[in-house]
Design an enzyme around this catalytic site. Structure first.
Site, PDB file in Angstrom:
ATOM      1  N   HIS A   1      -9.693 -47.636   0.509  1.00  0.00           N
ATOM      2  CA  HIS A   1      -8.824 -48.322  -0.450  1.00  0.00           C
ATOM      3  C   HIS A   1      -7.405 -48.460   0.095  1.00  0.00           C
ATOM      4  CE1 HIS A   1     -11.624 -46.860  -3.870  1.00  0.00           C
ATOM      5  NE2 HIS A   1     -11.726 -48.169  -3.805  1.00  0.00           N
TER       6      HIS A   1
ATOM      7  N   CYS B   1      -6.947 -41.460  -7.295  1.00  0.00           N
ATOM      8  CA  CYS B   1      -8.206 -41.924  -7.941  1.00  0.00           C
ATOM      9  C   CYS B   1      -8.636 -41.064  -9.125  1.00  0.00           C
ATOM     10  CB  CYS B   1      -9.389 -41.911  -6.990  1.00  0.00           C
ATOM     11  SG  CYS B   1      -9.076 -42.185  -5.300  1.00  0.00           S
TER      12      CYS B   1
HETATM   13  N1  GLY Z   1     -16.416 -42.142  -3.187  1.00  0.00           N
HETATM   14  C1  GLY Z   1     -15.464 -43.005  -3.744  1.00  0.00           C
HETATM   15  C2  GLY Z   1     -15.901 -44.399  -3.654  1.00  0.00           C
HETATM   16  O1  GLY Z   1     -16.549 -44.724  -2.667  1.00  0.00           O
HETATM   17  O2  GLY Z   1     -15.687 -45.202  -4.480  1.00  0.00           O
END
Ligand code: GLY
Length: 264
Positions: free
Chosen positions: A169, A256
Site C-alpha cells: 500500500h 491499517c
Molecule cells: N494482509 C493485508 C492485506 O493484504 O490486505
C-alpha cells in the site's frame, strides 16, 4: 463542507484480530503470524490510541475474513461521512458490508463505491487539503475516479500517485506527521510526489517504520526502530512505540488497524 483536521481525532474504530489472521494475505515467503502474539500486539496498539486521547471502539473478530483486523482498507472516514471502499483483494470483498452496520451507528452518512474499480484505504493518505491516492495492486484508476467526486465534495484536492513496486500500500511507505510534514521512505520521497510538503526520510534500513500514524499529540510507530524514534524526537515529536511484528508478517501496519475520525 467542513473537514476534519488530518491528525486530530476524537474516536477510533478497530476490529480484534481473528485466529484466521494466520492465513492473512502477504507477499510470498513471509511466515505465518501467531494469533496469540498478534492479539497481544493489538492490545498494545489500542492502549497507544487511548493514550493519544481518543475513545476507542473495538469490534469482535471475524473469522471468515483473515485480514479483517485491517479495518482501514475497506473504509475511508471523512468528517461526518464514511465511505465504504472496494478493497482490491477478492478474499476481502465481504469486509466492507460486514462493517457497514457499525458505521451506520456512528456516521451521519454512509456511502459506498459501487465499482467496477477498486480502492484500498491503505492507499489513501489524507492531509488537511490533499488526498494522496497511490495506484497499486489493490487500487486502480476506475476506483480513484469513483472516489474523486466524494473527496472533492469534502474539500480535498486529489493527487494520484504511484505506490512503489513491491510495496503493498502507499501508506506502507509513508505517514503524516503534521499538516505540513510527511515521513516517507527514500524511494517514495525521491519520487517527488510530496512536493510542497516538508519531508522527513526514514533512516536507511528502517523503511519498515515508515507506516506510522499521528494521533493528536503523539506519533505512534513500531517498536524496534531506534534511529527513526531518535529522528522524530529530535524533530520535536512525542513518540509512542508499539510492537507490530505479527502484523508486519501479513504486510499490515499501524495505520491499517484503526479508522480514525472526529465526531462533533
Ligand atoms: N494482509 C493485508 C492485506 O493484504 O490486505
Amino acid at each position: 463542507m467542513q473537514k476534519q483536521r488530518s491528525w486530530r481525532f476524537t474516536h477510533t474504530l478497530s476490529r480484534r484480530p481473528a485466529n484466521s489472521v494466520k492465513d492473512g494475505l502477504r507477499a510470498a515467503g513471509q511466515a505465518d503470524p501467531v494469533p496469540e502474539l498478534f492479539k497481544e500486539e493489538h492490545h498494545h496498539y489500542l492502549k497507544a490510541l487511548e493514550r493519544s486521547g481518543v475513545l476507542t471502539t473495538v469490534l469482535p473478530s471475524l473469522e471468515a475474513f483473515p485480514d479483517s483486523v485491517f479495518v482501514e482498507d475497506p473504509v475511508l472516514c471523512l468528517s461526518s461521512t464514511a465511505v465504504i471502499l472496494r478493497p482490491g483483494a477478492s478474499s476481502r470483498f465481504g469486509e466492507a458490508e460486514a462493517i457497514r452496520p457499525e458505521l451506520e451507528k456512528i456516521f451521519d452518512q454512509v456511502v459506498g463505491l459501487t465499482g467496477p474499480g477498486f480502492v484500498d484505504g491503505g492507499d489513501i493518505l489524507l492531509t488537511d487539503d490533499i488526498a494522496f491516492i497511490g495506484l497499486s495492486e489493490r487500487t486502480d484508476r476506475a476506483g480513484v475516479e469513483e472516489l474523486r467526486p466524494i473527496l472533492e465534495r469534502h474539500g480535498y484536492q486529489i493527487r494520484v500517485v504511484t505506490t512503489p513496486a513491491g510495496v503493498l500500500h502507499f501508506k506502507s511507505d509513508c505517514g503524516l506527521l503534521d499538516s505540513e510534514t510527511v515521513f516517507a521512505t527514500k524511494a517514495l520521497a525521491d519520487s517527488g510526489c510530496f512536493n510542497g510538503f516538508k519531508l522527513i526520510e526514514a533512516p536507511s534500513g528502517e523503511e519498515a517504520a515508515a507506516n506510522l500514524i499521528r494521533v493528536n499529540d503523539f506519533v505512534i510507530m513500531r517498536t524496534g526502530f531506534a534511529l527513526t524514534r531518535d529522528l522524530l524526537e529530535q524533530n520535536g515529536y512525542a513518540v509512542i512505540t508499539v510492537p507490530a511484528d505479527e502484523a508486519a508478517k501479513v504486510d499490515g501496519g499501524l495505520s491499517c488497524m484503526s479508522l480514525r475520525f472526529s465526531l462533533k
